[in-house]
Enzyme design. Structure first.
Site, mmCIF file in Angstrom:
data_model
loop_
_atom_site.group_PDB
_atom_site.id
_atom_site.type_symbol
_atom_site.label_atom_id
_atom_site.label_comp_id
_atom_site.label_asym_id
_atom_site.label_seq_id
_atom_site.Cartn_x
_atom_site.Cartn_y
_atom_site.Cartn_z
ATOM 1 N N ALA A 136 0.823 -1.220 0.000
ATOM 2 C CA ALA A 136 0.000 0.000 0.000
ATOM 3 C C ALA A 136 0.852 1.263 0.000
ATOM 4 O O ALA A 136 0.385 2.337 -0.370
ATOM 5 C CB ALA A 136 -0.919 -0.011 1.218
ATOM 6 N N ARG A 187 -21.394 -4.999 18.982
ATOM 7 C CA ARG A 187 -22.658 -4.918 19.717
ATOM 8 C C ARG A 187 -22.461 -5.244 21.196
ATOM 9 O O ARG A 187 -23.025 -4.615 22.064
ATOM 10 C CB ARG A 187 -23.666 -5.889 19.093
ATOM 11 C CG ARG A 187 -25.020 -5.261 18.966
ATOM 12 C CD ARG A 187 -26.009 -6.134 18.288
ATOM 13 N NE ARG A 187 -25.460 -7.420 17.828
ATOM 14 C CZ ARG A 187 -25.997 -8.109 16.853
ATOM 15 N NH1 ARG A 187 -27.048 -7.666 16.240
ATOM 16 N NH2 ARG A 187 -25.496 -9.274 16.497
ATOM 17 N N LYS A 190 -23.325 -7.414 0.855
ATOM 18 C CA LYS A 190 -23.939 -7.626 -0.468
ATOM 19 C C LYS A 190 -25.364 -7.118 -0.547
ATOM 20 O O LYS A 190 -25.786 -6.580 -1.569
ATOM 21 C CB LYS A 190 -23.891 -9.103 -0.849
ATOM 22 C CG LYS A 190 -24.414 -10.052 0.227
ATOM 23 C CD LYS A 190 -23.327 -10.856 0.874
ATOM 24 C CE LYS A 190 -23.806 -11.483 2.149
ATOM 25 N NZ LYS A 190 -22.987 -12.551 2.636
ATOM 26 N N GLU A 218 -15.306 -5.709 -2.678
ATOM 27 C CA GLU A 218 -14.833 -7.023 -3.156
ATOM 28 C C GLU A 218 -15.369 -8.161 -2.283
ATOM 29 O O GLU A 218 -15.748 -9.231 -2.784
ATOM 30 C CB GLU A 218 -13.305 -7.051 -3.157
ATOM 31 C CG GLU A 218 -12.712 -8.343 -3.652
ATOM 32 C CD GLU A 218 -12.953 -8.562 -5.132
ATOM 33 O OE1 GLU A 218 -12.410 -7.833 -5.963
ATOM 34 O OE2 GLU A 218 -13.709 -9.497 -5.461
ATOM 35 N N VAL A 221 -18.951 -10.326 -2.677
ATOM 36 C CA VAL A 221 -19.271 -11.421 -3.609
ATOM 37 C C VAL A 221 -18.185 -12.498 -3.563
ATOM 38 O O VAL A 221 -17.007 -12.220 -3.779
ATOM 39 C CB VAL A 221 -19.399 -10.902 -5.060
ATOM 40 C CG1 VAL A 221 -19.793 -12.042 -6.000
ATOM 41 C CG2 VAL A 221 -20.415 -9.775 -5.145
ATOM 42 N N GLY A 250 -16.724 -14.219 -1.229
ATOM 43 C CA GLY A 250 -15.715 -14.208 -0.161
ATOM 44 C C GLY A 250 -14.333 -13.815 -0.637
ATOM 45 O O GLY A 250 -14.101 -12.678 -1.059
ATOM 46 N N LYS A 252 -25.607 -11.223 -4.639
ATOM 47 C CA LYS A 252 -24.269 -11.277 -5.249
ATOM 48 C C LYS A 252 -24.360 -11.247 -6.775
ATOM 49 O O LYS A 252 -23.583 -10.563 -7.445
ATOM 50 C CB LYS A 252 -23.539 -12.544 -4.782
ATOM 51 C CG LYS A 252 -23.246 -12.522 -3.275
ATOM 52 C CD LYS A 252 -22.848 -13.896 -2.764
ATOM 53 C CE LYS A 252 -22.530 -13.908 -1.294
ATOM 54 N NZ LYS A 252 -22.447 -15.256 -0.730
ATOM 55 N N GLY A 268 -16.281 -17.397 5.355
ATOM 56 C CA GLY A 268 -15.328 -17.701 6.425
ATOM 57 C C GLY A 268 -14.496 -16.480 6.788
ATOM 58 O O GLY A 268 -14.400 -15.520 6.013
HETATM 59 N N1 HSE Z 1 -23.766 -16.985 3.726
HETATM 60 C C1 HSE Z 1 -22.812 -16.697 2.719
HETATM 61 C C2 HSE Z 1 -22.434 -18.018 2.045
HETATM 62 C C3 HSE Z 1 -21.605 -16.045 3.321
HETATM 63 O O1 HSE Z 1 -22.756 -19.077 2.580
HETATM 64 O O2 HSE Z 1 -21.844 -17.981 0.987
HETATM 65 C C4 HSE Z 1 -20.719 -15.364 2.349
HETATM 66 O O3 HSE Z 1 -21.375 -14.338 1.661
#
Ligand code: HSE
Length: 438
Positions: free
Chosen positions: A33, A45, A105, A129, A132, A134, A205, A302
């Site tokens: 960077a 929370r 998303k 990024e 969509v 992960g 997505k 994840g």
């Molecule tokens: N719930 C989503 C999935 C998480 O299972 O792909 C990632 O967007």
């Protein structure tokens, strides 16, 4: 140069992963960077909850608006999700002149048009990024890597939870609910898992992917969305016997009449690479006129895979901090004043092939009636299986694969078949795609 100060909204799975990746790879990230990137202020929370990350050195609060209003923070990372509070916070961050990185998303698919307009007016960046697939850098690939192409279509396995469930059902004959519980425990599933299994998450997505592929405004409401809850073990097995896999796909295609935007279970030939994407993994197949088919594969959910995308966006934003806003990569890949008004097609107007399964009385002439109805709608049969009845009193299962036909015609044919006294119950219809070069 001083490190860039970042405010983090949400310290759950992805937030924790982001803190960990930024800390662990701090040196590599700063070499890329040109400056260090430091989370200085974070909101959660419940501050008493156990975390997957060490928050030492980060000012913590339960008031996310305090982070958004922190004058020291230049970039806000929004990992709260949903389009309630998260929308307010992102709007306020933009109004405060801060750049935003989000994994949200739903927010981008439903409100991205207004958010990008506000960001453009303020000269700030909104990077998404992580929204969509992960960790797969699919936004960057389509928006930048494929910028020389006219994109023709894309098809993706873009919900890890749904793919995990279908894979476990196929491979281990496991129960739907049981697999879903495991996906929730692993942190893959949405807060409301119906978003995963009913296809809403995938539709969010897909809406984003279609916009950056075809240069159209985000139109989530026009997406056709069908989940995986009605897929049975029988369908999975029959598909396999015919050389196909059932995958929950998001498909978007440019046609002469408009853009297809649809999420539904789909039979695809088992020899396609994407048919073999199993478990929680995601994959997106993109067809460009110059490059041909390209396939992007990786973890779609994840903590650290998603953090990988969040941190990549942070690096991008930091690199572009001093650039002229007019010369940055446009949010939706195409210049905001050059978006196309190509309509999204209604499902009735799309054309695809079909898998049909029906329960028929074991008596003469039934098959002739069914094929006459299909023929009357111009529907040609490609393959057919009839399973023997268990005994004389039970129905026979009839499974058919058809050639491509307009969905409206198939709907009429199915209605007529279901009206036959010798066909019992509803006809199961699963769309089928070759995903070849056409
Ligand atoms: N719930 C989503 C999935 C998480 O299972 O792909 C990632 O967007």
């Amino acid at each position: 140069m001083k490190p860039v100060k970042v405010g983090l909204l949400g310290l759950g799975t992805v937030g924790g992963g982001t803190v960990n990746v930024l800390k662990r790879n701090a040196e590599e990230i700063s070499r890329r960077a040109g400056r260090g990137i430091e989370i200085t202020h974070a909101a959660a929370r419940d501050l008493s909850r156990p975390r997957i990350c060490d928050t030492a050195g980060i000012k913590l609060t339960t008031h996310p608006m305090d982070v958004v209003n922190d004058p020291e923070v230049e970039i806000i990372v929004e990992l709260i999700g949903g389009d309630g509070l998260a929308k307010e916070l992102v709007e306020k961050a933009i109004a405060n002149g801060k750049h935003v990185v989000t994994a949200n998303k739903a927010l981008i698919a439903k409100h991205g048009n207004e958010i990008f307009q506000a960001a453009q007016a303020k000269g700030v960046m909104v990077a998404f990024e992580a929204a969509v697939a992960g960790g797969i850098p699919i936004i960057k690939a389509i928006r930048e890597g494929l910028a020389g192409n006219e994109i023709q279509w894309l098809a993706g396995i873009i919900n890890g939870t749904g793919n995990f469930i279908l894979t476990e059902m196929k491979d281990k004959g496991r129960d739907f609910v049981d697999v879903l519980k495991e996906a929730q425990a692993l942190g893959y599933a949405e807060a409301d898992p119906t978003f995963d299994v009913e296809g809403i998450d995938a539709a969010h997505k897909l809406t984003i992917l279609a916009s950056i592929a075809f240069g159209i405004p985000l139109q989530f409401d026009a997406a056709y969305t069908e989940g995986i809850t009605k897929i049975t073990r029988d369908d999975v097995n029959y598909a396999e016997a015919l050389g196909y896999r059932i995958k929950h796909l998001g498909i978007s295609r440019r046609t002469d009449k408009g853009i297809e935007l649809r999420v539904h279970p789909t039979l695809i030939p088992e020899r396609r690479l994407i048919a073999n994407v199993d478990g929680v993994m995601n994959a997106v197949l993109v067809m460009g006129d110059a490059v041909g088919p390209t396939l992007y594969y990786g973890a779609g959910a994840g903590a650290e895979p998603t953090a990988s995308a969040v941190v990549a966006d942070l690096v991008d934003v930091v690199r572009a901090l001093t650039s002229d806003p007019e010369n940055r990569v446009p949010h939706l890949a195409f210049q905001a004043d050059a978006l196309s008004d190509l309509p999204i097609l209604k499902m009735d107007d799309i054309e695809t092939a079909y898998y049909l399964r029906m329960q028929a009385a074991d008596e003469p002439g039934v098959m002739a009636k069914v094929t006459t109805i299909l023929g009357g709608q111009g529907i040609s049969i490609e393959a057919l299986i009839q399973k023997e009845p268990v005994d004389k009193s039970t129905d026979v299962s009839v499974i058919m694969l058809t050639h491509r036909v307009q969905e409206a015609r198939m709907n009429q044919a199915i209605a007529s078949i279901e009206a036959l006294p010798s066909i019992h119950g509803a006809v199961t219809r699963i769309r089928m795609e070759a995903l070849d070069a056409n």
